[in-house]
Design a protein around this motif. Structure first.
Motif, mmCIF file in Angstrom:
data_model
loop_
_atom_site.group_PDB
_atom_site.id
_atom_site.type_symbol
_atom_site.label_atom_id
_atom_site.label_comp_id
_atom_site.label_asym_id
_atom_site.label_seq_id
_atom_site.Cartn_x
_atom_site.Cartn_y
_atom_site.Cartn_z
ATOM 1 N N ALA A 60 -14.107 5.956 -14.806
ATOM 2 C CA ALA A 60 -12.993 5.022 -14.923
ATOM 3 C C ALA A 60 -11.832 5.798 -15.533
ATOM 4 C CB ALA A 60 -13.377 3.834 -15.800
ATOM 5 N N VAL A 61 -10.857 6.145 -14.696
ATOM 6 C CA VAL A 61 -9.821 7.102 -15.076
ATOM 7 C C VAL A 61 -9.028 6.632 -16.294
ATOM 8 C CG1 VAL A 61 -7.753 8.296 -14.295
ATOM 9 C CG2 VAL A 61 -9.645 7.906 -12.698
ATOM 10 N N GLU A 62 -8.552 5.360 -16.273
ATOM 11 C CA GLU A 62 -7.717 4.861 -17.377
ATOM 12 C C GLU A 62 -8.470 4.813 -18.697
ATOM 13 O OE1 GLU A 62 -5.300 3.758 -13.913
ATOM 14 O OE2 GLU A 62 -7.431 3.799 -14.335
ATOM 15 N N TRP A 63 -9.786 4.648 -18.645
ATOM 16 C CA TRP A 63 -10.566 4.504 -19.874
ATOM 17 C C TRP A 63 -11.323 5.775 -20.225
ATOM 18 C CZ3 TRP A 63 -12.902 -0.205 -16.991
ATOM 19 C CH2 TRP A 63 -11.909 -1.191 -16.840
ATOM 20 N N ASP A 64 -11.232 6.785 -19.362
ATOM 21 C CA ASP A 64 -11.899 8.069 -19.576
ATOM 22 C C ASP A 64 -13.375 7.862 -19.921
ATOM 23 O OD1 ASP A 64 -12.101 10.810 -19.702
ATOM 24 O OD2 ASP A 64 -11.604 10.911 -21.837
ATOM 25 N N SER A 65 -14.030 7.013 -19.139
ATOM 26 C CA SER A 65 -15.430 6.673 -19.398
ATOM 27 C C SER A 65 -16.218 6.695 -18.096
ATOM 28 C CB SER A 65 -15.552 5.283 -20.036
ATOM 29 O OG SER A 65 -14.846 5.236 -21.257
ATOM 30 N N VAL A 66 -17.456 7.161 -18.181
ATOM 31 C CA VAL A 66 -18.326 7.220 -17.010
ATOM 32 C C VAL A 66 -19.209 5.977 -16.979
ATOM 33 C CG1 VAL A 66 -20.184 8.480 -15.873
ATOM 34 C CG2 VAL A 66 -18.313 9.744 -16.975
ATOM 35 N N MET A 83 -18.634 3.745 -0.497
ATOM 36 C CA MET A 83 -18.069 4.374 -1.695
ATOM 37 C C MET A 83 -16.597 4.709 -1.487
ATOM 38 S SD MET A 83 -21.261 6.836 -2.804
ATOM 39 C CE MET A 83 -20.256 7.770 -3.951
ATOM 40 N N ASP A 84 -16.235 5.113 -0.283
ATOM 41 C CA ASP A 84 -14.838 5.448 0.006
ATOM 42 C C ASP A 84 -13.923 4.225 -0.106
ATOM 43 O OD1 ASP A 84 -15.510 8.075 0.444
ATOM 44 O OD2 ASP A 84 -15.694 7.851 2.627
ATOM 45 N N GLY A 85 -14.497 3.040 0.122
ATOM 46 C CA GLY A 85 -13.700 1.813 0.061
ATOM 47 C C GLY A 85 -13.539 1.263 -1.340
ATOM 48 N N ILE A 86 -14.291 1.802 -2.293
ATOM 49 C CA ILE A 86 -14.231 1.325 -3.681
ATOM 50 C C ILE A 86 -13.247 2.197 -4.456
ATOM 51 C CG2 ILE A 86 -15.544 0.973 -5.806
ATOM 52 C CD1 ILE A 86 -18.029 0.577 -3.944
ATOM 53 N N SER A 87 -12.136 1.617 -4.865
ATOM 54 C CA SER A 87 -11.065 2.389 -5.503
ATOM 55 C C SER A 87 -10.867 2.080 -6.973
ATOM 56 C CB SER A 87 -9.745 2.139 -4.772
ATOM 57 O OG SER A 87 -9.420 0.756 -4.808
ATOM 58 N N HIS A 88 -11.387 0.920 -7.437
ATOM 59 C CA HIS A 88 -11.158 0.491 -8.808
ATOM 60 C C HIS A 88 -12.414 -0.158 -9.388
ATOM 61 C CE1 HIS A 88 -7.025 0.916 -7.382
ATOM 62 N NE2 HIS A 88 -6.641 0.957 -8.645
ATOM 63 N N TRP A 104 -15.344 8.955 -8.050
ATOM 64 C CA TRP A 104 -16.797 9.046 -7.951
ATOM 65 C C TRP A 104 -17.279 10.442 -8.345
ATOM 66 C CZ3 TRP A 104 -20.137 5.107 -7.124
ATOM 67 C CH2 TRP A 104 -19.600 3.905 -6.666
ATOM 68 N N GLN A 105 -18.330 10.477 -9.179
ATOM 69 C CA GLN A 105 -18.964 11.748 -9.535
ATOM 70 C C GLN A 105 -20.178 12.004 -8.644
ATOM 71 O OE1 GLN A 105 -19.630 11.437 -13.808
ATOM 72 N NE2 GLN A 105 -17.587 12.305 -14.183
ATOM 73 N N ASP A 106 -20.929 10.948 -8.384
ATOM 74 C CA ASP A 106 -22.005 10.967 -7.401
ATOM 75 C C ASP A 106 -22.280 9.513 -7.030
ATOM 76 O OD1 ASP A 106 -24.002 9.815 -9.261
ATOM 77 O OD2 ASP A 106 -23.953 11.786 -10.221
ATOM 78 N N LYS A 107 -23.324 9.269 -6.252
ATOM 79 C CA LYS A 107 -23.563 7.914 -5.753
ATOM 80 C C LYS A 107 -23.755 6.888 -6.861
ATOM 81 C CE LYS A 107 -26.530 5.173 -2.707
ATOM 82 N NZ LYS A 107 -27.719 5.146 -1.827
ATOM 83 N N HIS A 108 -24.254 7.298 -8.004
ATOM 84 C CA HIS A 108 -24.568 6.350 -9.059
ATOM 85 C C HIS A 108 -23.722 6.514 -10.318
ATOM 86 C CE1 HIS A 108 -28.417 6.206 -6.688
ATOM 87 N NE2 HIS A 108 -28.128 4.925 -6.807
ATOM 88 N N HIS A 109 -22.667 7.327 -10.253
ATOM 89 C CA HIS A 109 -21.807 7.498 -11.420
ATOM 90 C C HIS A 109 -20.348 7.630 -11.001
ATOM 91 C CE1 HIS A 109 -25.779 8.868 -12.844
ATOM 92 N NE2 HIS A 109 -25.389 8.340 -14.004
ATOM 93 N N LEU A 110 -19.499 6.898 -11.721
ATOM 94 C CA LEU A 110 -18.073 7.009 -11.451
ATOM 95 C C LEU A 110 -17.312 7.105 -12.762
ATOM 96 C CD1 LEU A 110 -16.796 3.993 -12.233
ATOM 97 C CD2 LEU A 110 -17.653 3.394 -9.977
#
Length: 356
Positions: A247-253, A268-273, A239-245
Protein backbone atom coordinates in the motif's frame (compact mmCIF):
# COMPACT_ATOMS: atom_id res chain seq x y z
CA UNK A 1 -43.63 -5.84 -13.95
CA UNK A 2 -40.27 -4.82 -15.38
CA UNK A 3 -38.20 -1.90 -16.61
CA UNK A 4 -35.40 -2.65 -19.07
CA UNK A 5 -32.89 0.09 -19.92
CA UNK A 6 -30.03 -0.50 -22.36
CA UNK A 7 -28.93 2.88 -23.71
CA UNK A 8 -25.94 4.98 -24.74
CA UNK A 9 -25.74 8.76 -25.09
CA UNK A 10 -22.72 10.91 -25.80
CA UNK A 11 -22.42 13.75 -23.28
CA UNK A 12 -19.85 16.54 -23.07
CA UNK A 13 -17.28 14.67 -21.00
CA UNK A 14 -18.17 10.99 -21.39
CA UNK A 15 -20.40 8.39 -22.97
CA UNK A 16 -23.43 7.56 -20.84
CA UNK A 17 -23.79 3.78 -20.82
CA UNK A 18 -26.63 2.14 -18.88
CA UNK A 19 -27.62 -1.52 -18.82
CA UNK A 20 -30.08 -2.47 -16.07
CA UNK A 21 -33.26 -4.41 -15.52
CA UNK A 22 -35.58 -4.20 -12.51
CA UNK A 23 -38.94 -5.58 -11.46
CA UNK A 24 -41.34 -4.34 -8.75
CA UNK A 25 -38.53 -3.07 -6.51
CA UNK A 26 -36.65 0.07 -5.54
CA UNK A 27 -33.28 0.23 -7.29
CA UNK A 28 -30.93 3.09 -6.52
CA UNK A 29 -28.33 4.71 -8.74
CA UNK A 30 -25.73 6.39 -6.56
CA UNK A 31 -22.89 8.58 -7.77
CA UNK A 32 -21.09 11.89 -7.61
CA UNK A 33 -22.65 15.06 -9.05
CA UNK A 34 -22.34 15.19 -12.82
CA UNK A 35 -21.85 11.44 -13.23
CA UNK A 36 -24.94 10.91 -15.40
CA UNK A 37 -27.58 9.88 -12.84
CA UNK A 38 -30.21 12.49 -13.68
CA UNK A 39 -29.61 12.15 -17.42
CA UNK A 40 -30.44 8.44 -17.10
CA UNK A 41 -33.82 9.29 -15.56
CA UNK A 42 -34.52 11.92 -18.22
CA UNK A 43 -33.88 9.35 -20.95
CA UNK A 44 -36.26 6.88 -19.30
CA UNK A 45 -38.92 9.58 -18.95
CA UNK A 46 -38.52 10.75 -22.56
CA UNK A 47 -37.30 14.24 -21.65
CA UNK A 48 -33.95 13.43 -23.29
CA UNK A 49 -33.30 11.04 -26.17
CA UNK A 50 -30.48 8.47 -26.10
CA UNK A 51 -28.23 8.09 -29.15
CA UNK A 52 -28.90 4.37 -29.28
CA UNK A 53 -30.42 1.50 -27.36
CA UNK A 54 -33.69 0.21 -26.01
CA UNK A 55 -36.11 1.02 -23.15
CA UNK A 56 -39.21 -1.02 -22.29
CA UNK A 57 -41.69 -0.83 -19.42
CA UNK A 58 -43.93 -3.78 -18.58
CA UNK A 59 -43.55 -5.10 -22.11
CA UNK A 60 -44.26 -1.74 -23.81
CA UNK A 61 -41.39 -0.35 -25.89
CA UNK A 62 -40.74 3.25 -24.92
CA UNK A 63 -37.63 3.70 -27.02
CA UNK A 64 -35.90 1.62 -29.67
CA UNK A 65 -33.27 3.30 -31.83
CA UNK A 66 -33.25 0.48 -34.41
CA UNK A 67 -37.03 0.56 -34.91
CA UNK A 68 -37.15 4.36 -34.52
CA UNK A 69 -39.61 4.19 -31.65
CA UNK A 70 -39.53 7.12 -29.22
CA UNK A 71 -42.75 7.63 -27.24
CA UNK A 72 -43.53 11.13 -26.02
CA UNK A 73 -43.21 11.66 -22.22
CA UNK A 74 -46.97 11.91 -21.77
CA UNK A 75 -47.48 8.46 -23.29
CA UNK A 76 -44.86 6.61 -21.29
CA UNK A 77 -46.80 6.35 -18.00
CA UNK A 78 -43.66 7.21 -16.05
CA UNK A 79 -43.88 9.27 -12.85
CA UNK A 80 -40.98 11.67 -12.31
CA UNK A 81 -40.33 13.45 -9.01
CA UNK A 82 -37.92 16.30 -9.72
CA UNK A 83 -35.49 17.86 -7.24
CA UNK A 84 -37.49 21.11 -7.26
CA UNK A 85 -40.86 19.26 -7.38
CA UNK A 86 -41.93 21.18 -10.57
CA UNK A 87 -45.41 22.10 -9.32
CA UNK A 88 -47.39 24.52 -11.47
CA UNK A 89 -47.05 27.83 -9.55
CA UNK A 90 -50.27 29.37 -10.90
CA UNK A 91 -52.37 26.34 -9.94
CA UNK A 92 -53.65 25.43 -6.48
CA UNK A 93 -52.79 22.15 -4.79
CA UNK A 94 -56.15 20.80 -5.94
CA UNK A 95 -55.55 21.83 -9.54
CA UNK A 96 -51.99 20.44 -9.57
CA UNK A 97 -53.23 17.01 -8.52
CA UNK A 98 -56.42 16.96 -10.63
CA UNK A 99 -54.55 17.80 -13.83
CA UNK A 100 -52.42 14.68 -13.25
CA UNK A 101 -55.55 12.58 -12.65
CA UNK A 102 -57.12 13.80 -15.91
CA UNK A 103 -60.33 14.63 -14.07
CA UNK A 104 -61.53 16.81 -11.20
CA UNK A 105 -62.41 14.69 -8.18
CA UNK A 106 -62.22 17.02 -5.20
CA UNK A 107 -63.49 14.46 -2.70
CA UNK A 108 -60.77 11.96 -3.54
CA UNK A 109 -58.04 14.62 -3.54
CA UNK A 110 -59.14 15.99 -0.18
CA UNK A 111 -59.02 12.46 1.22
CA UNK A 112 -55.41 12.11 0.07
CA UNK A 113 -54.50 15.52 1.47
CA UNK A 114 -55.98 14.64 4.87
CA UNK A 115 -54.10 11.34 4.97
CA UNK A 116 -50.75 13.02 4.36
CA UNK A 117 -51.04 16.02 6.64
CA UNK A 118 -52.21 18.54 4.04
CA UNK A 119 -55.79 18.99 5.19
CA UNK A 120 -57.12 22.48 4.47
CA UNK A 121 -54.52 23.21 1.80
CA UNK A 122 -56.49 22.16 -1.28
CA UNK A 123 -56.83 25.73 -2.55
CA UNK A 124 -53.37 26.93 -1.50
CA UNK A 125 -50.75 27.88 -4.08
CA UNK A 126 -47.31 26.18 -4.03
CA UNK A 127 -45.40 29.32 -3.02
CA UNK A 128 -47.35 29.35 0.26
CA UNK A 129 -46.26 25.79 1.17
CA UNK A 130 -43.16 24.66 3.06
CA UNK A 131 -40.58 22.47 1.34
CA UNK A 132 -41.96 19.33 2.97
CA UNK A 133 -45.52 20.23 2.00
CA UNK A 134 -44.54 20.89 -1.61
CA UNK A 135 -42.85 17.49 -1.74
CA UNK A 136 -45.98 15.75 -0.43
CA UNK A 137 -48.08 17.48 -3.08
CA UNK A 138 -45.59 16.54 -5.79
CA UNK A 139 -45.64 12.89 -4.68
CA UNK A 140 -49.45 12.85 -4.61
CA UNK A 141 -49.61 14.43 -8.06
CA UNK A 142 -47.16 11.85 -9.38
CA UNK A 143 -49.15 8.90 -7.96
CA UNK A 144 -52.47 10.40 -9.08
CA UNK A 145 -51.39 9.88 -12.69
CA UNK A 146 -51.20 6.10 -12.01
CA UNK A 147 -47.70 5.60 -13.40
CA UNK A 148 -46.27 2.17 -14.20
CA UNK A 149 -42.80 3.29 -13.08
CA UNK A 150 -41.52 5.99 -10.73
CA UNK A 151 -38.30 7.97 -11.08
CA UNK A 152 -37.02 9.82 -8.00
CA UNK A 153 -34.33 12.41 -8.70
CA UNK A 154 -32.64 13.45 -5.41
CA UNK A 155 -36.11 13.89 -3.85
CA UNK A 156 -34.83 15.01 -0.44
CA UNK A 157 -31.98 17.31 -1.49
CA UNK A 158 -33.99 20.51 -1.08
CA UNK A 159 -35.26 19.65 2.41
CA UNK A 160 -33.87 20.63 5.79
CA UNK A 161 -32.18 17.79 7.68
CA UNK A 162 -34.90 17.52 10.33
CA UNK A 163 -37.57 17.07 7.62
CA UNK A 164 -35.77 14.47 5.49
CA UNK A 165 -36.40 11.39 7.63
CA UNK A 166 -40.12 12.00 7.99
CA UNK A 167 -40.34 12.56 4.22
CA UNK A 168 -38.54 9.28 3.61
CA UNK A 169 -41.08 7.47 5.77
CA UNK A 170 -43.99 9.15 4.03
CA UNK A 171 -42.60 8.33 0.60
CA UNK A 172 -42.20 4.66 1.50
CA UNK A 173 -45.73 4.59 2.90
CA UNK A 174 -47.04 6.04 -0.35
CA UNK A 175 -45.15 3.39 -2.31
CA UNK A 176 -46.40 0.48 -0.17
CA UNK A 177 -49.09 -0.43 -2.68
CA UNK A 178 -47.05 0.54 -5.74
CA UNK A 179 -46.00 -2.81 -7.21
CA UNK A 180 -43.97 -1.44 -10.09
CA UNK A 181 -40.34 -0.44 -10.72
CA UNK A 182 -38.88 2.53 -8.83
CA UNK A 183 -35.52 4.11 -9.75
CA UNK A 184 -34.11 6.29 -6.98
CA UNK A 185 -31.17 8.59 -7.78
CA UNK A 186 -29.08 10.03 -4.96
CA UNK A 187 -25.55 10.81 -3.79
CA UNK A 188 -26.51 10.27 -0.13
CA UNK A 189 -25.46 6.78 1.00
CA UNK A 190 -27.69 6.79 4.11
CA UNK A 191 -30.83 7.54 2.08
CA UNK A 192 -29.90 4.93 -0.48
CA UNK A 193 -29.31 2.22 2.12
CA UNK A 194 -32.62 2.88 3.86
CA UNK A 195 -34.78 3.07 0.74
CA UNK A 196 -33.29 0.81 -1.93
CA UNK A 197 -33.25 -2.97 -2.31
CA UNK A 198 -30.50 -3.03 -4.93
CA UNK A 199 -27.85 -0.45 -5.83
CA UNK A 200 -25.61 0.41 -8.77
CA UNK A 201 -22.99 3.15 -8.94
CA UNK A 202 -22.68 5.64 -11.78
CA UNK A 203 -19.05 6.44 -12.55
CA UNK A 204 -18.37 8.90 -15.38
CA UNK A 205 -21.52 7.81 -17.17
CA UNK A 206 -21.08 4.06 -16.78
CA UNK A 207 -23.54 2.22 -14.55
CA UNK A 208 -22.00 -0.64 -12.59
CA UNK A 209 -23.64 -4.01 -12.05
CA UNK A 210 -26.71 -3.52 -9.84
CA UNK A 211 -26.21 -5.54 -6.65
CA UNK A 212 -27.97 -6.30 -3.37
CA UNK A 213 -27.52 -3.26 -1.16
CA UNK A 214 -25.76 -5.11 1.67
CA UNK A 215 -23.29 -6.62 -0.76
CA UNK A 216 -22.73 -3.21 -2.38
CA UNK A 217 -21.99 -1.51 0.95
CA UNK A 218 -19.94 -4.32 2.45
CA UNK A 219 -17.92 -5.18 -0.66
CA UNK A 220 -17.04 -2.11 -2.75
CA UNK A 221 -15.31 -3.05 -6.00
CA UNK A 222 -13.93 0.27 -7.27
CA UNK A 223 -12.33 3.36 -5.77
CA UNK A 224 -15.44 5.44 -6.41
CA UNK A 225 -17.75 2.81 -4.88
CA UNK A 226 -15.51 2.71 -1.81
CA UNK A 227 -15.73 6.50 -1.43
CA UNK A 228 -19.51 6.45 -1.95
CA UNK A 229 -20.05 3.94 0.88
CA UNK A 230 -17.77 5.70 3.36
CA UNK A 231 -14.47 3.86 2.90
CA UNK A 232 -12.22 6.93 3.01
CA UNK A 233 -8.87 5.14 3.58
CA UNK A 234 -7.63 4.35 0.06
CA UNK A 235 -4.12 3.72 -1.19
CA UNK A 236 -2.59 2.88 -4.54
CA UNK A 237 -0.93 -0.54 -4.56
CA UNK A 238 2.09 -2.26 -6.06
CA UNK A 239 2.01 -6.03 -6.23
CA UNK A 240 5.05 -7.84 -4.80
CA UNK A 241 3.73 -11.31 -5.61
CA UNK A 242 0.35 -13.03 -5.85
CA UNK A 243 -0.27 -12.87 -2.11
CA UNK A 244 1.46 -9.63 -1.10
CA UNK A 245 0.99 -6.03 -2.11
CA UNK A 246 2.48 -2.73 -0.99
CA UNK A 247 0.00 0.00 0.00
CA UNK A 248 2.04 2.89 -1.37
CA UNK A 249 0.49 5.76 0.65
CA UNK A 250 0.82 3.83 3.91
CA UNK A 251 4.18 2.18 3.14
CA UNK A 252 2.79 -1.11 4.43
CA UNK A 253 2.69 -4.62 3.01
CA UNK A 254 -0.66 -6.46 3.06
CA UNK A 255 -1.18 -10.19 2.75
CA UNK A 256 -3.83 -11.15 0.20
CA UNK A 257 -5.65 -14.48 0.39
CA UNK A 258 -6.89 -16.57 -2.51
CA UNK A 259 -10.44 -16.03 -1.25
CA UNK A 260 -10.06 -12.24 -1.49
CA UNK A 261 -8.80 -12.51 -5.04
CA UNK A 262 -11.72 -14.77 -6.01
CA UNK A 263 -14.27 -12.36 -4.49
CA UNK A 264 -13.03 -9.41 -6.53
CA UNK A 265 -13.54 -11.28 -9.82
CA UNK A 266 -10.65 -9.16 -11.15
CA UNK A 267 -7.16 -10.07 -12.28
CA UNK A 268 -4.16 -8.73 -10.37
CA UNK A 269 -3.59 -6.26 -13.21
CA UNK A 270 -7.10 -4.90 -12.68
CA UNK A 271 -6.57 -4.24 -8.97
CA UNK A 272 -5.06 -0.77 -8.55
CA UNK A 273 -6.01 0.28 -5.01
CA UNK A 274 -6.76 -0.99 -1.54
CA UNK A 275 -9.51 0.33 0.74
CA UNK A 276 -9.95 0.11 4.53
CA UNK A 277 -13.04 1.22 6.43
CA UNK A 278 -12.25 3.27 9.58
CA UNK A 279 -14.18 0.75 11.70
CA UNK A 280 -11.97 -2.10 10.40
CA UNK A 281 -8.89 -0.62 12.07
CA UNK A 282 -7.94 -1.90 15.52
CA UNK A 283 -6.39 0.91 17.51
CA UNK A 284 -5.25 -0.05 20.99
CA UNK A 285 -3.58 1.26 24.13
CA UNK A 286 -1.31 -1.53 25.32
CA UNK A 287 -1.31 -5.19 24.33
CA UNK A 288 -5.00 -5.94 24.72
CA UNK A 289 -6.54 -9.27 23.71
CA UNK A 290 -7.95 -7.68 20.59
CA UNK A 291 -4.59 -6.19 19.64
CA UNK A 292 -2.79 -9.48 20.21
CA UNK A 293 -5.35 -11.30 18.07
CA UNK A 294 -4.39 -9.14 15.08
CA UNK A 295 -0.71 -8.55 15.90
CA UNK A 296 0.47 -10.96 13.20
CA UNK A 297 -1.91 -9.57 10.58
CA UNK A 298 -1.60 -6.52 8.36
CA UNK A 299 -0.05 -3.61 10.25
CA UNK A 300 0.32 0.12 9.60
CA UNK A 301 2.82 2.06 11.71
CA UNK A 302 2.00 5.59 12.86
CA UNK A 303 3.98 8.36 14.54
CA UNK A 304 1.18 10.56 15.90
CA UNK A 305 -2.59 10.76 16.30
CA UNK A 306 -5.38 13.19 17.05
CA UNK A 307 -8.78 12.30 18.47
CA UNK A 308 -11.90 14.14 17.31
CA UNK A 309 -15.18 13.74 19.15
CA UNK A 310 -18.12 12.66 16.99
CA UNK A 311 -21.79 12.20 17.96
CA UNK A 312 -21.64 8.41 18.37
CA UNK A 313 -17.94 7.70 18.17
CA UNK A 314 -14.40 9.05 18.23
CA UNK A 315 -12.60 9.69 14.98
CA UNK A 316 -8.86 9.15 15.20
CA UNK A 317 -6.64 10.91 12.66
CA UNK A 318 -3.42 8.95 12.52
CA UNK A 319 -0.31 10.46 10.94
CA UNK A 320 2.15 8.05 9.38
CA UNK A 321 5.93 8.41 9.13
CA UNK A 322 5.57 9.73 5.57
CA UNK A 323 2.99 12.27 6.84
CA UNK A 324 0.07 10.48 5.16
CA UNK A 325 -3.19 10.39 7.13
CA UNK A 326 -5.36 7.38 7.86
CA UNK A 327 -8.69 7.49 9.72
CA UNK A 328 -9.84 5.08 12.42
CA UNK A 329 -13.17 4.99 14.23
CA UNK A 330 -13.74 4.18 17.89
CA UNK A 331 -17.07 3.65 19.66
CA UNK A 332 -17.95 6.01 22.51
CA UNK A 333 -17.44 3.39 25.23
CA UNK A 334 -13.68 3.38 24.55
CA UNK A 335 -13.41 7.04 25.51
CA UNK A 336 -12.08 6.62 29.07
CA UNK A 337 -9.38 4.08 28.16
CA UNK A 338 -8.21 5.88 25.06
CA UNK A 339 -7.93 9.34 26.57
CA UNK A 340 -5.94 8.16 29.57
CA UNK A 341 -3.34 6.11 27.70
CA UNK A 342 -1.06 6.55 24.75
CA UNK A 343 -2.15 4.34 21.89
CA UNK A 344 0.20 1.85 20.25
CA UNK A 345 2.30 3.00 17.33
CA UNK A 346 0.77 0.20 15.25
CA UNK A 347 -2.66 -0.06 13.67
CA UNK A 348 -4.04 -3.57 13.10
CA UNK A 349 -6.19 -4.04 10.01
CA UNK A 350 -9.11 -6.45 10.45
CA UNK A 351 -10.32 -6.29 6.88
CA UNK A 352 -9.55 -4.54 3.60
CA UNK A 353 -10.90 -4.42 0.06
CA UNK A 354 -9.19 -4.80 -3.29
CA UNK A 355 -10.37 -2.13 -5.69
CA UNK A 356 -10.22 -1.66 -9.44
Amino acid sequence: MSLIVKIKKQLDNFMLSVDMELTDEVVSVIGMSGSGKSMTLKCIAGIETPDSGFISLNGRVLYDSKKRINLQPGKRRVGYLFQDYALFPTMTVMENICIAMGQRNEEKVKGWLKRYGLEGMAYTYPNHLSGGQRQRVAMLRMLAAKPECILLDEPFSALDEHVKRSMESELMEMLTDFHNPVVFVSHNRDEVYRLAERIGSMESGVLSTVRDKKDFFMRPMSVEQALLVGCNNISEVKWQDKHHLLAVEWDSVFEVTDEQLEQTAMSMDGISHIGVFPQDIIISAGKTKTALAYADKNIIRIKDYKMIEELKSWEVLCKLNNDSIIYASLPRHTEANMLNKNINDELYIKNFYLLG
